[in-house]
Design a protein around this motif. Structure first.
Motif, PDB file in Angstrom:
ATOM      1  N   GLU A   1       1.668   1.892   9.644  1.00 51.13           N
ATOM      2  CA  GLU A   1       0.992   0.948   8.774  1.00 51.13           C
ATOM      3  C   GLU A   1      -0.513   0.944   8.976  1.00 51.13           C
ATOM      4  OE1 GLU A   1       1.544  -3.250   9.356  1.00 51.13           O
ATOM      5  OE2 GLU A   1       2.282  -2.958  11.369  1.00 51.13           O
ATOM      6  N   HIS A   2      -0.992   1.405  10.103  1.00 50.71           N
ATOM      7  CA  HIS A   2      -2.430   1.403  10.332  1.00 50.71           C
ATOM      8  C   HIS A   2      -3.063   2.767  10.026  1.00 50.71           C
ATOM      9  CE1 HIS A   2      -1.727  -2.493  12.002  1.00 50.71           C
ATOM     10  NE2 HIS A   2      -1.033  -2.025  13.020  1.00 50.71           N
ATOM     11  N   HIS A   3      -2.261   3.742   9.606  1.00 53.71           N
ATOM     12  CA  HIS A   3      -2.807   5.047   9.271  1.00 53.71           C
ATOM     13  C   HIS A   3      -3.486   4.981   7.915  1.00 53.71           C
ATOM     14  CE1 HIS A   3       0.363   7.119  12.066  1.00 53.71           C
ATOM     15  NE2 HIS A   3      -0.499   6.365  12.711  1.00 53.71           N
ATOM     16  N   ALA A   4      -4.614   5.640   7.787  1.00 48.14           N
ATOM     17  CA  ALA A   4      -5.348   5.636   6.526  1.00 48.14           C
ATOM     18  C   ALA A   4      -4.557   6.394   5.467  1.00 48.14           C
ATOM     19  CB  ALA A   4      -6.713   6.269   6.718  1.00 48.14           C
ATOM     20  N   PRO A   5      -4.375   5.809   4.278  1.00 44.95           N
ATOM     21  CA  PRO A   5      -3.684   6.521   3.204  1.00 44.95           C
ATOM     22  C   PRO A   5      -4.558   7.634   2.654  1.00 44.95           C
ATOM     23  CG  PRO A   5      -4.518   4.422   2.427  1.00 44.95           C
ATOM     24  CD  PRO A   5      -4.760   4.449   3.903  1.00 44.95           C
ATOM     25  N   PRO A   6      -3.977   8.584   1.933  1.00 45.64           N
ATOM     26  CA  PRO A   6      -4.780   9.667   1.364  1.00 45.64           C
ATOM     27  C   PRO A   6      -5.739   9.147   0.298  1.00 45.64           C
ATOM     28  CG  PRO A   6      -2.539   9.728   0.513  1.00 45.64           C
ATOM     29  CD  PRO A   6      -2.554   8.718   1.623  1.00 45.64           C
TER      30      PRO A   6
ATOM     31  N   ALA B   1      -9.581  -1.039  -2.201  1.00 46.51           N
ATOM     32  CA  ALA B   1      -8.135  -1.285  -2.243  1.00 46.51           C
ATOM     33  C   ALA B   1      -7.553  -1.094  -3.644  1.00 46.51           C
ATOM     34  CB  ALA B   1      -7.840  -2.692  -1.748  1.00 46.51           C
ATOM     35  N   TYR B   2      -7.945  -0.016  -4.306  1.00 50.38           N
ATOM     36  CA  TYR B   2      -7.295   0.407  -5.545  1.00 50.38           C
ATOM     37  C   TYR B   2      -6.519   1.686  -5.262  1.00 50.38           C
ATOM     38  CZ  TYR B   2      -9.767  -2.792  -8.720  1.00 50.38           C
ATOM     39  OH  TYR B   2     -10.223  -3.908  -9.379  1.00 50.38           O
ATOM     40  N   VAL B   3      -5.306   1.735  -5.786  1.00 50.84           N
ATOM     41  CA  VAL B   3      -4.447   2.905  -5.614  1.00 50.84           C
ATOM     42  C   VAL B   3      -4.296   3.590  -6.961  1.00 50.84           C
ATOM     43  CG1 VAL B   3      -2.112   3.672  -5.009  1.00 50.84           C
ATOM     44  CG2 VAL B   3      -3.213   1.834  -3.693  1.00 50.84           C
ATOM     45  N   THR B   4      -4.298   4.896  -6.973  1.00 51.85           N
ATOM     46  CA  THR B   4      -4.100   5.646  -8.206  1.00 51.85           C
ATOM     47  C   THR B   4      -2.946   6.628  -8.016  1.00 51.85           C
ATOM     48  OG1 THR B   4      -5.201   6.969  -9.917  1.00 51.85           O
ATOM     49  CG2 THR B   4      -5.732   7.490  -7.617  1.00 51.85           C
ATOM     50  N   ALA B   5      -2.304   6.973  -9.132  1.00 52.12           N
ATOM     51  CA  ALA B   5      -1.171   7.900  -9.081  1.00 52.12           C
ATOM     52  C   ALA B   5      -1.075   8.630 -10.410  1.00 52.12           C
ATOM     53  CB  ALA B   5       0.124   7.158  -8.782  1.00 52.12           C
ATOM     54  N   ASP B   6      -0.382   9.752 -10.384  1.00 52.17           N
ATOM     55  CA  ASP B   6      -0.240  10.570 -11.592  1.00 52.17           C
ATOM     56  C   ASP B   6       0.952  10.160 -12.434  1.00 52.17           C
ATOM     57  OD1 ASP B   6      -2.460  12.176 -10.805  1.00 52.17           O
ATOM     58  OD2 ASP B   6      -1.146  13.193  -9.368  1.00 52.17           O
ATOM     59  N   ALA B   7       1.889   9.398 -11.864  1.00 52.12           N
ATOM     60  CA  ALA B   7       3.066   8.948 -12.593  1.00 52.12           C
ATOM     61  C   ALA B   7       3.258   7.464 -12.333  1.00 52.12           C
ATOM     62  CB  ALA B   7       4.311   9.728 -12.160  1.00 52.12           C
ATOM     63  N   LEU B   8       3.920   6.787 -13.253  1.00 56.15           N
ATOM     64  CA  LEU B   8       4.127   5.357 -13.142  1.00 56.15           C
ATOM     65  C   LEU B   8       5.345   5.050 -12.280  1.00 56.15           C
ATOM     66  CD1 LEU B   8       3.407   2.465 -13.986  1.00 56.15           C
ATOM     67  CD2 LEU B   8       4.898   2.781 -15.985  1.00 56.15           C
ATOM     68  N   THR B   9       5.128   4.242 -11.255  1.00 58.91           N
ATOM     69  CA  THR B   9       6.211   3.732 -10.416  1.00 58.91           C
ATOM     70  C   THR B   9       6.022   2.225 -10.314  1.00 58.91           C
ATOM     71  OG1 THR B   9       6.174   5.786  -9.116  1.00 58.91           O
ATOM     72  CG2 THR B   9       7.378   3.911  -8.191  1.00 58.91           C
TER      73      THR B   9
ATOM     74  N   ILE C   1      -3.266  -6.880   0.407  1.00 56.95           N
ATOM     75  CA  ILE C   1      -4.592  -6.456   0.867  1.00 56.95           C
ATOM     76  C   ILE C   1      -4.962  -7.160   2.164  1.00 56.95           C
ATOM     77  CG2 ILE C   1      -7.047  -6.441   0.283  1.00 56.95           C
ATOM     78  CD1 ILE C   1      -6.208  -6.203  -2.668  1.00 56.95           C
ATOM     79  N   ARG C   2      -4.752  -8.485   2.209  1.00 57.29           N
ATOM     80  CA  ARG C   2      -5.089  -9.247   3.415  1.00 57.29           C
ATOM     81  C   ARG C   2      -4.280  -8.765   4.622  1.00 57.29           C
ATOM     82  NH1 ARG C   2      -9.288 -13.308   3.371  1.00 57.29           N
ATOM     83  NH2 ARG C   2      -9.397 -14.170   1.264  1.00 57.29           N
ATOM     84  N   ALA C   3      -3.050  -8.364   4.380  1.00 59.75           N
ATOM     85  CA  ALA C   3      -2.197  -7.903   5.479  1.00 59.75           C
ATOM     86  C   ALA C   3      -2.537  -6.477   5.921  1.00 59.75           C
ATOM     87  CB  ALA C   3      -0.730  -7.978   5.061  1.00 59.75           C
ATOM     88  N   GLY C   4      -3.404  -5.805   5.193  1.00 57.52           N
ATOM     89  CA  GLY C   4      -3.753  -4.434   5.545  1.00 57.52           C
ATOM     90  C   GLY C   4      -2.658  -3.450   5.228  1.00 57.52           C
ATOM     91  N   LEU C   5      -1.894  -3.715   4.154  1.00 59.47           N
ATOM     92  CA  LEU C   5      -0.736  -2.884   3.825  1.00 59.47           C
ATOM     93  C   LEU C   5      -0.927  -2.116   2.520  1.00 59.47           C
ATOM     94  CD1 LEU C   5       2.110  -5.373   4.810  1.00 59.47           C
ATOM     95  CD2 LEU C   5       1.174  -3.486   6.165  1.00 59.47           C
ATOM     96  N   VAL C   6      -2.168  -1.901   2.128  1.00 61.94           N
ATOM     97  CA  VAL C   6      -2.427  -1.130   0.906  1.00 61.94           C
ATOM     98  C   VAL C   6      -1.855   0.275   1.032  1.00 61.94           C
ATOM     99  CG1 VAL C   6      -4.230  -0.152  -0.570  1.00 61.94           C
ATOM    100  CG2 VAL C   6      -4.460  -2.489   0.314  1.00 61.94           C
ATOM    101  N   GLY C   7      -1.957   0.849   2.220  1.00 60.96           N
ATOM    102  CA  GLY C   7      -1.413   2.192   2.436  1.00 60.96           C
ATOM    103  C   GLY C   7       0.088   2.235   2.226  1.00 60.96           C
ATOM    104  N   THR C   8       0.773   1.149   2.588  1.00 60.18           N
ATOM    105  CA  THR C   8       2.221   1.101   2.376  1.00 60.18           C
ATOM    106  C   THR C   8       2.551   1.070   0.889  1.00 60.18           C
ATOM    107  OG1 THR C   8       2.469  -0.077   4.474  1.00 60.18           O
ATOM    108  CG2 THR C   8       4.323  -0.169   2.949  1.00 60.18           C
TER     109      THR C   8
ATOM    110  N   ALA D   1       0.626   2.377  -1.405  1.00 64.66           N
ATOM    111  CA  ALA D   1       0.323   3.731  -1.882  1.00 64.66           C
ATOM    112  C   ALA D   1       1.517   4.659  -1.661  1.00 64.66           C
ATOM    113  CB  ALA D   1      -0.918   4.272  -1.176  1.00 64.66           C
ATOM    114  N   GLN D   2       2.177   4.516  -0.521  1.00 62.44           N
ATOM    115  CA  GLN D   2       3.375   5.322  -0.273  1.00 62.44           C
ATOM    116  C   GLN D   2       4.485   4.984  -1.265  1.00 62.44           C
ATOM    117  OE1 GLN D   2       4.467   4.658   3.799  1.00 62.44           O
ATOM    118  NE2 GLN D   2       2.599   5.580   4.635  1.00 62.44           N
ATOM    119  N   ARG D   3       4.656   3.697  -1.548  1.00 61.81           N
ATOM    120  CA  ARG D   3       5.737   3.266  -2.432  1.00 61.81           C
ATOM    121  C   ARG D   3       5.565   3.802  -3.856  1.00 61.81           C
ATOM    122  NH1 ARG D   3       8.340  -1.994  -0.999  1.00 61.81           N
ATOM    123  NH2 ARG D   3       8.038  -2.629  -3.162  1.00 61.81           N
ATOM    124  N   VAL D   4       4.320   3.904  -4.305  1.00 56.65           N
ATOM    125  CA  VAL D   4       4.101   4.373  -5.683  1.00 56.65           C
ATOM    126  C   VAL D   4       3.707   5.846  -5.715  1.00 56.65           C
ATOM    127  CG1 VAL D   4       3.429   2.056  -6.420  1.00 56.65           C
ATOM    128  CG2 VAL D   4       1.651   3.681  -5.742  1.00 56.65           C
ATOM    129  N   ARG D   5       3.804   6.489  -4.545  1.00 55.65           N
ATOM    130  CA  ARG D   5       3.449   7.916  -4.425  1.00 55.65           C
ATOM    131  C   ARG D   5       2.027   8.159  -4.933  1.00 55.65           C
ATOM    132  NH1 ARG D   5       8.647   7.859  -6.334  1.00 55.65           N
ATOM    133  NH2 ARG D   5       8.044   8.394  -8.468  1.00 55.65           N
TER     134      ARG D   5
END
Length: 396
Positions: A267-272, A310-318, A288-295, A297-301
């Motif tokens: 959970e503390h690893h920086a997301p791509p 704290a914005y996440v982007t993806a090529d497909a909708l999840t 965001i407050r919990a510091g789980l944006v990376g999690t 990001a994983q969930r929506v690939r």
């Protein structure tokens, strides 16, 4: 409202007047007050009743129908827990096997009400005499609750037979200024935390802005949001945190709960980080407050648009209940003239402006754009790979 005014409402005449008032309407309050005084009612009693009527109307957003039979102070209502959140607190204690909970800082009684509502016995204390008196009135329908005026930290928890402890330390000064140092809470955070040495099942409600460095390492820290509004962080210890320490998020949307816990190993690893894709996700504030944006990001690939944003982007909708999804229609460098031309060419007259990582003030930008047209649009002002960009989006 002073103690004398509240005392008037506790007399039969005052209580009858309060219960007989129509639903509060700010426009009708003054004419109603004048009419009641012409009918011979004491001006101070009328003012106290109308003030309570106004506070009850405001409290309905937090406490629903229960508010109609309760008494409030402005500060007490401000700190009172929303009933749907208090219900989650209460279920923690019930599910942990607790049967007798000490609410060390009961305030007006919202959490004690929820604890009693799930069948728990409660001793509720408050150091302020007026607040304790109001809590007694507010909890009169719950024989499981005993309200005491006094310092909750002075309770002999072992002698009382308490097996669960709850506290919501005050985080404002007497003048209303917010307190950010946990040592300046009332009571101080360290003094409340000491209770877990006697009763391991300890739960605390704190402000969501507390720094991660101030969180005890043995706590589950859960940030909570209600329909997009981050309202608190709860600290849970011992049997109240069955999954162990860590940071979690509870997102309540339309009354439906969604929980997120980060991978303890990641959970503390920086997301791509990468380029803007076809979709943009705005994680819930509790995430965001919990510091789980990376999690998320994983969930929506997906990936971050910038390592600091704290914005996440993806090529497909999840679709994910923990983030709001937008379809990306266009992307451009930020520039007032360019953006104005772009929006006017498309007839956008009503514009939603979202921002993160920029000093632009949305209200000022909206005036500068001077848009005219019947179409609606949404733009996101943010940093992408370190550069100020404008993303034109539409909600999914």
């Amino acid at each position: 409202m002073d103690d004398a005014a509240l005392a008037k409402l506790l007399h039969p005449e005052g209580w009858a007047l309060l219960q007989a008032l129509p639903p509060y309407d700010e426009r009708l309050a003054l004419p109603l007050a004048e009419r009641l005084q012409r009918e011979g009612l004491d001006a101070g009693l009328v003012a106290a009743a109308l003030t309570q009527s106004r506070l009850r109307a405001k409290a309905r957003g937090k406490l629903g129908d229960f508010a109609d039979g309760m008494l409030f102070t402005p500060d007490g209502l401000e700190q009172a827990t929303r009933l749907e959140v208090a219900a989650h607190h209460a279920r923690r204690f019930r599910d942990a096997g607790c049967v007798y909970v000490a609410d060390l800082t009961c305030g007006l009684g919202a959490d004690a009400l929820a604890l009693a509502g799930v069948g728990l016995r409660v001793v509720a204390t408050d150091v302020d005499e007026t607040t304790a008196a109001l809590a007694t009135v507010n909890l009169r329908a719950f024989p499981e609750v005993e309200v005491r005026h006094g310092d909750g930290l002075a309770l002999d928890l072992v002698a009382e037979g308490v097996d669960g402890v709850w506290a919501d330390p005050a985080r404002r000064t007497g003048t209303g200024r917010r307190v950010f140092d946990p040592r300046a809470y009332a009571p101080p955070l360290d003094e409340v935390l000491a209770a877990r040495a006697t009763v391991p099942a300890l739960g605390l409600k704190l402000g969501p802005g507390i720094a991660h460095r101030d969180l005890p390492v043995d706590a589950e820290a859960q940030w909570v949001s209600v329909d997009g509004d981050v309202v608190e962080v709860g600290l849970w210890f011992g049997p109240l945190a069955p999954d162990g320490p860590g940071r979690t998020a509870l997102v309540l949307r339309g009354g439906v709960p969604h929980t997120l816990r980060g991978d303890p190993d990641g959970e503390h690893h920086a997301p791509p980080v990468g380029p803007v894709g076809a979709y943009l996700y705005e994680p819930d504030g509790a995430v965001i407050r919990a510091g789980l944006v990376g999690t998320v990001a994983q969930r929506v690939r997906g990936r971050l648009v910038d390592p600091t944003i704290a914005y996440v982007t993806a090529d497909a909708l999840t679709p994910d209940p923990l983030a709001t999804a937008y379809r990306v229609l266009d992307e451009m460098p930020f520039g007032l003239k360019r953006l104005r031309t772009y929006l006017r060419e498309r007839g956008v007259g009503r514009l939603t402006i979202k921002k993160r990582g920029t000093a632009v003030v949305p209200e000022t930008l909206r005036r500068q754009l001077d848009l005219r047209g019947s179409a609606e649009g949404t733009v996101v002002l943010t940093r992408v790979a370190g550069h100020q960009r404008v993303l034109v989006v539409e909600p999914v």
